[in-house]
Design an enzyme around this catalytic site. Structure first.
Site, PDB file in Angstrom:
ATOM      1  N   ASP A 111      -4.879  -6.005   5.101  1.00 13.67           N
ATOM      2  CA  ASP A 111      -5.857  -6.875   5.740  1.00 13.67           C
ATOM      3  C   ASP A 111      -5.691  -8.505   5.092  1.00 13.67           C
ATOM      4  O   ASP A 111      -6.182  -9.356   5.972  1.00 13.67           O
ATOM      5  CB  ASP A 111      -7.265  -6.351   5.611  1.00 13.67           C
ATOM      6  N   PRO A 118      -4.146 -11.554  10.515  1.00  8.89           N
ATOM      7  CA  PRO A 118      -4.302 -11.191  11.804  1.00  8.89           C
ATOM      8  C   PRO A 118      -4.615  -9.647  11.840  1.00  8.89           C
ATOM      9  O   PRO A 118      -3.729  -9.008  11.402  1.00  8.89           O
ATOM     10  CB  PRO A 118      -3.077 -11.627  12.665  1.00  8.89           C
ATOM     11  N   ASP A 119      -5.561  -9.186  12.742  1.00 10.33           N
ATOM     12  CA  ASP A 119      -5.627  -7.796  13.112  1.00 10.33           C
ATOM     13  C   ASP A 119      -4.755  -7.481  14.525  1.00 10.33           C
ATOM     14  O   ASP A 119      -5.295  -7.785  15.429  1.00 10.33           O
ATOM     15  CB  ASP A 119      -7.087  -7.618  13.228  1.00 10.33           C
ATOM     16  N   ILE A 120      -3.823  -6.858  14.126  1.00  9.46           N
ATOM     17  CA  ILE A 120      -2.863  -6.570  15.414  1.00  9.46           C
ATOM     18  C   ILE A 120      -3.295  -5.738  16.482  1.00  9.46           C
ATOM     19  O   ILE A 120      -3.394  -6.220  17.298  1.00  9.46           O
ATOM     20  CB  ILE A 120      -1.580  -5.739  14.768  1.00  9.46           C
ATOM     21  N   LYS A 171     -15.121   1.629  14.533  1.00 12.24           N
ATOM     22  CA  LYS A 171     -14.045   1.137  15.067  1.00 12.24           C
ATOM     23  C   LYS A 171     -13.330   1.117  16.362  1.00 12.24           C
ATOM     24  O   LYS A 171     -12.952   0.136  16.845  1.00 12.24           O
ATOM     25  CB  LYS A 171     -12.765   1.525  13.949  1.00 12.24           C
ATOM     26  N   LYS A 185       9.762 -17.210  -8.967  1.00 10.26           N
ATOM     27  CA  LYS A 185       9.348 -16.124  -9.807  1.00 10.26           C
ATOM     28  C   LYS A 185       8.010 -16.822 -10.646  1.00 10.26           C
ATOM     29  O   LYS A 185       8.175 -17.937 -11.432  1.00 10.26           O
ATOM     30  CB  LYS A 185       9.998 -15.539 -10.411  1.00 10.26           C
ATOM     31  N   PHE A 223      -5.554   3.948  14.549  1.00 10.30           N
ATOM     32  CA  PHE A 223      -5.835   5.011  13.499  1.00 10.30           C
ATOM     33  C   PHE A 223      -6.952   4.576  12.494  1.00 10.30           C
ATOM     34  O   PHE A 223      -7.197   3.096  12.697  1.00 10.30           O
ATOM     35  CB  PHE A 223      -4.505   5.138  12.540  1.00 10.30           C
ATOM     36  N   LYS A 262     -13.501  -2.485  18.188  1.00  8.71           N
ATOM     37  CA  LYS A 262     -12.195  -3.234  18.696  1.00  8.71           C
ATOM     38  C   LYS A 262     -11.827  -2.749  19.872  1.00  8.71           C
ATOM     39  O   LYS A 262     -10.723  -3.044  20.620  1.00  8.71           O
ATOM     40  CB  LYS A 262     -10.939  -2.188  17.594  1.00  8.71           C
ATOM     41  N   ASN A 307       0.830  -1.264   0.106  1.00  8.63           N
ATOM     42  CA  ASN A 307      -0.091  -0.016  -0.010  1.00  8.63           C
ATOM     43  C   ASN A 307       0.836   1.144   0.012  1.00  8.63           C
ATOM     44  O   ASN A 307       2.093   1.136  -0.037  1.00  8.63           O
ATOM     45  CB  ASN A 307      -0.917  -0.024   1.101  1.00  8.63           C
TER      46      ASN A 307
HETATM   47  O1  PMT Z   1       2.601   6.298   6.398  1.00  9.95           O
HETATM   48  P1  PMT Z   1       1.947   7.829   5.797  1.00  9.95           P
HETATM   49  O2  PMT Z   1       2.351   7.826   4.465  1.00  9.95           O
HETATM   50  O3  PMT Z   1       2.497   9.065   6.386  1.00  9.95           O
HETATM   51  O4  PMT Z   1       0.428   7.700   5.967  1.00  9.95           O
HETATM   52  C1  PMT Z   1      -0.176   7.861   7.110  1.00  9.95           C
HETATM   53  C2  PMT Z   1      -1.384   6.903   7.214  1.00  9.95           C
HETATM   54  C3  PMT Z   1      -2.667   7.238   6.361  1.00  9.95           C
HETATM   55  C4  PMT Z   1      -1.097   5.245   6.788  1.00  9.95           C
HETATM   56  C5  PMT Z   1      -1.942   6.878   8.915  1.00  9.95           C
HETATM   57  O5  PMT Z   1      -2.161   8.150   9.347  1.00  9.95           O
HETATM   58  C6  PMT Z   1      -2.874   5.914   8.939  1.00  9.95           C
HETATM   59  O6  PMT Z   1      -4.103   6.086   8.845  1.00  9.95           O
HETATM   60  N1  PMT Z   1      -2.571   4.534   9.567  1.00  9.95           N
HETATM   61  C7  PMT Z   1      -3.626   3.361   9.730  1.00  9.95           C
HETATM   62  C8  PMT Z   1      -4.114   2.935   8.131  1.00  9.95           C
HETATM   63  C9  PMT Z   1      -5.072   1.803   8.207  1.00  9.95           C
HETATM   64  O7  PMT Z   1      -4.301   0.608   7.932  1.00  9.95           O
HETATM   65  O8  PMT Z   1      -6.082   2.262   8.541  1.00  9.95           O
HETATM   66  P2  PMT Z   1      -7.227   0.942   8.702  1.00  9.95           P
HETATM   67  O9  PMT Z   1      -8.555   1.997   9.063  1.00  9.95           O
HETATM   68  O10 PMT Z   1      -7.325   0.003   7.508  1.00  9.95           O
HETATM   69  O11 PMT Z   1      -7.074   0.208  10.086  1.00  9.95           O
HETATM   70  C10 PMT Z   1      -7.389   0.589  11.402  1.00  9.95           C
HETATM   71  C11 PMT Z   1      -6.524   0.311  12.525  1.00  9.95           C
HETATM   72  O12 PMT Z   1      -5.957  -1.044  12.779  1.00  9.95           O
HETATM   73  C12 PMT Z   1      -5.124   0.942  12.233  1.00  9.95           C
HETATM   74  O13 PMT Z   1      -4.818   1.552  13.496  1.00  9.95           O
HETATM   75  C13 PMT Z   1      -4.297  -0.341  11.745  1.00  9.95           C
HETATM   76  O14 PMT Z   1      -2.789   0.078  12.047  1.00  9.95           O
HETATM   77  C14 PMT Z   1      -5.013  -1.421  12.271  1.00  9.95           C
HETATM   78  N2  PMT Z   1      -4.710  -2.589  11.644  1.00  9.95           N
HETATM   79  C15 PMT Z   1      -5.200  -2.755  10.618  1.00  9.95           C
HETATM   80  C16 PMT Z   1      -5.493  -4.249   9.918  1.00  9.95           C
HETATM   81  C17 PMT Z   1      -4.363  -5.159  10.551  1.00  9.95           C
HETATM   82  N3  PMT Z   1      -4.422  -6.447  10.065  1.00  9.95           N
HETATM   83  N4  PMT Z   1      -4.074  -4.902  11.652  1.00  9.95           N
HETATM   84  C18 PMT Z   1      -4.047  -3.752  12.171  1.00  9.95           C
HETATM   85  O15 PMT Z   1      -3.347  -3.491  13.526  1.00  9.95           O
END
Ligand code: PMT
Length: 405
Positions: free
Chosen positions: A282, A308-310, A340, A292, A326, A344, A213
Site C-alpha cells: 500500500d 496506486p490501488d490497482i 471492500k 546503499k 481478494f 471498491k 511482504n
Molecule cells: O501468495 P500466497 O503466499 O499464496 O498468499 C496468498 C495471499 C494471502 C496473498 C492471497 O490469498 C491474498 O489474500 N491476496 C491479496 C492480499 C492483499 O493485498 O489483500 P488486501 O486486503 O490488502 O487488498 C485488497 C485487494 O486490493 C487485493 O485484491 C489486492 O490485490 C488489491 N490491491 C491492494 C493494494 C494495492 N495497492 N493495489 C491492489 O490492487
C-alpha cells in the site's frame, strides 16, 4: 475436490522422453470432463516435474508407495478403487515388462495389480526396443489380460531413428479413452481473456533493500492455472516469486506496485475478467536512495507514500471488466471484505484470514469466504490448487450470470 459426474482417470507416467507431453495429455483429458490423478514412477520425474502435472490436474501428484502423508489421505488401495480407468502414458519397455511379470515394486505397478478398473497402455520407446521379441511377448501377455493398447504410432523418433514406437499424440489418446462428440465442456470461461495479479511487490529503499511482504504467489499461481484449465486465456502479472509459470499461461514480471500498476493498465482493455490476487504494497519509500544506505545513525525514519490501488483503478474504469478482488484480513473477515467489495465497486471478493496458524500467506492450504452483491459462499481449508479450482467454478458462474443479466 468433487469428482461427481467425472470419469476418474488415474494417469500413470513412466520415464520416457514422451513424458514431456503428459501436461498436455492431462489438459486434453480434463477438457473431456475427466478428473485426473497422476502417479509417476521415479524415472518419470527426470522428464517432467510433479509440480507441472499438479498444476494442470489440480491434484497433488503421487510418486511413492510408502509415503505416510499420502497414505493417510488416500492410500494406494483406495487410489486403485477410486479409478474408473487406468491410463499408462507413456508406457516404457521397462514398465511394460514389469507389468507383464506382475511386479509390485513401486506405487504405479502396485496400483495396477490392486485395481479392477480397465487398463490402457500408450507405449513409447525406441523402434528397435518396441520390435524386440521380449517387448512383443510382454505386450501380448498384457493384451491377453485385457489391457487395451493405444498405439504406438510410426514415425520419426526423439533418438533420430524412424519406425514404430512413438507415443500417440495427447489429443488422440484422450479421444480414444473418452470418445464422444459432446465431450468438450461448455465452460463459461472458454477463450475468455483473463488478467490476474499474484505474488508480492518489492518497494525499493535503496539498491539492495526493499519493503516487502510474505506472499509466495502460491494462491495466485494456482488460480491462474485453474482459470487456464477452464479454457480462459490467462495473462499473469506476477510480483517476485520463485514459482514456475503455469502451463498455458502468459507471465509478465513486475517488481514494485508501480510496475504492477503499469503492467495491468497496459493490458486491461483487452480483458473480460480481472482478478487481483497479489499482495500489493500500500505504501512505498518516498525517496529511494540511489546508493546503499550507510548505517551511520542510531535510528532511521523511513517516509512512506501511498501506492496506486490497482484494483480500485480497474473497478473504476468506464468499461470495467468483471472484477474479482481478494481481501487479506486478520479479524472481522466478512465485515471487512464486504466493506471492500462495496467501497471498491467489485463484482466479487475472495477473503482469507491471514496471520493465523493455518492458511493465508506462504501456506500450501487456504480457505476463502467468497462474497458478491447479494451472495456468499465459504470454500473450506484445502490445498491451494483445489481451492483455486473451486473459486474458478464460482467465478465462471458469476461471470456467466453477469454477462447474461
Ligand atoms: O501468495 P500466497 O503466499 O499464496 O498468499 C496468498 C495471499 C494471502 C496473498 C492471497 O490469498 C491474498 O489474500 N491476496 C491479496 C492480499 C492483499 O493485498 O489483500 P488486501 O486486503 O490488502 O487488498 C485488497 C485487494 O486490493 C487485493 O485484491 C489486492 O490485490 C488489491 N490491491 C491492494 C493494494 C494495492 N495497492 N493495489 C491492489 O490492487
Amino acid at each position: 475436490m468433487s469428482d461427481e459426474g467425472s470419469q476418474k482417470i488415474l494417469l500413470g507416467v513412466s520415464g520416457g522422453i514422451a513424458a514431456y507431453k503428459t501436461p498436455e495429455l492431462v489438459r486434453r483429458l480434463v477438457e473431456r470432463c475427466a478428473a485426473v490423478q497422476v502417479v509417476m514412477t521415479a524415472a518419470a520425474a527426470s522428464f517432467v516435474t510433479p509440480l507441472s502435472l499438479q498444476a494442470v490436474s489440480g491434484r497433488p501428484v503421487r510418486t511413492a508407495l510408502l509415503a505416510p502423508e499420502a497414505e493417510a489421505g488416500m492410500d494406494h488401495i483406495a487410489l486403485a478403487r477410486w479409478a474408473d480407468h487406468i491410463l499408462l502414458a507413456p508406457a516404457t519397455a521397462h514398465l511394460i515388462a514389469r507389468l507383464a511379470h506382475g511386479l509390485a515394486d513401486d506405487l504405479l505397478t502396485t496400483l495396477v495389480l490392486a485395481t479392477t478398473a480397465p487398463v490402457s497402455i500408450a507405449p513409447a520407446m525406441n523402434q528397435q526396443m518396441w520390435q524386440h521379441p521380449a517387448t512383443a511377448a510382454n505386450v501380448q501377455v498384457l493384451a491377453r489380460r485385457g489391457c487395451r493398447l493405444l498405439g504406438p504410432a510410426d514415425g520419426e523418433q526423439a533418438c533420430g531413428e524412424t519406425g514404430p514406437g512413438r507415443m500417440l499424440e495427447p489429443a488422440e489418446i484422450a479421444a480414444a479413452l473418452l470418445p464422444g462428440p459432446s465431450a468438450q465442456p461448455k465452460s463459461a470461461l472458454a477463450n475468455v481473456p483473463v488478467l490476474i495479479t499474484a505474488g508480492p511487490t518489492r518497494e525499493a529503499i535503496d539498491p539492495v533493500r526493499y519493503v516487502g511482504n510474505r506472499s509466495s504467489g502460491k494462491m495466485g499461481y494456482a488460480l491462474a492455472a485453474a482459470l487456464a484449465r477452464a479454457g480462459a486465456r490467462v495473462t499473469l502479472v506476477s510480483g517476485p516469486s520463485a514459482l514456475p509459470c503455469p502451463v498455458s499461461v502468459t507471465r509478465v514480471r513486475a517488481e514494485s506496485a508501480a510496475d504492477m500498476h503499469a503492467a495491468v493498465m497496459d493490458r486491461i482493455a483487452d480483458c473480460a475478467i480481472f482478478v487481483a490476487a497479489a499482495a500489493v504494497a500500500d505504501y512505498r519509500p518516498a525517496d529511494p536512495m540511489p546508493t546503499k544506505l550507510k548505517k551511520d545513525a542510531d535510528s532511521l525514519t523511513l517516509k512512506l507514500v501511498r501506492n496506486p490501488d490497482i484494483l480500485t483503478a480497474v473497478a473504476a474504469l468506464p468499461d470495467k471488466p468483471f472484477t474479482v478482488g481478494f481481501a487479506a484480513e486478520t479479524d472481522a473477515v466478512e465485515a471487512m471484505a464486504r466493506a471492500k467489495l462495496e467501497r471498491k465497486g467489485l463484482d466479487m471478493i475472495a477473503a482469507n484470514e491471514v496471520g493465523g496458524a493455518v492458511g493465508g500467506f506462504e501456506a500450501d492450504d487456504n480457505a476463502l469466504l467468497v462474497l458478491w452483491p447479494g451472495g456468499r459462499r465459504a470454500l473450506p481449508l484445502q490445498p491451494k490448487p483445489a481451492l483455486a479450482t473451486a473459486l474458478t467454478q464460482l467465478i465462471a458462474e458469476r461471470y456467466a450470470a453477469s454477462a447474461s443479466g
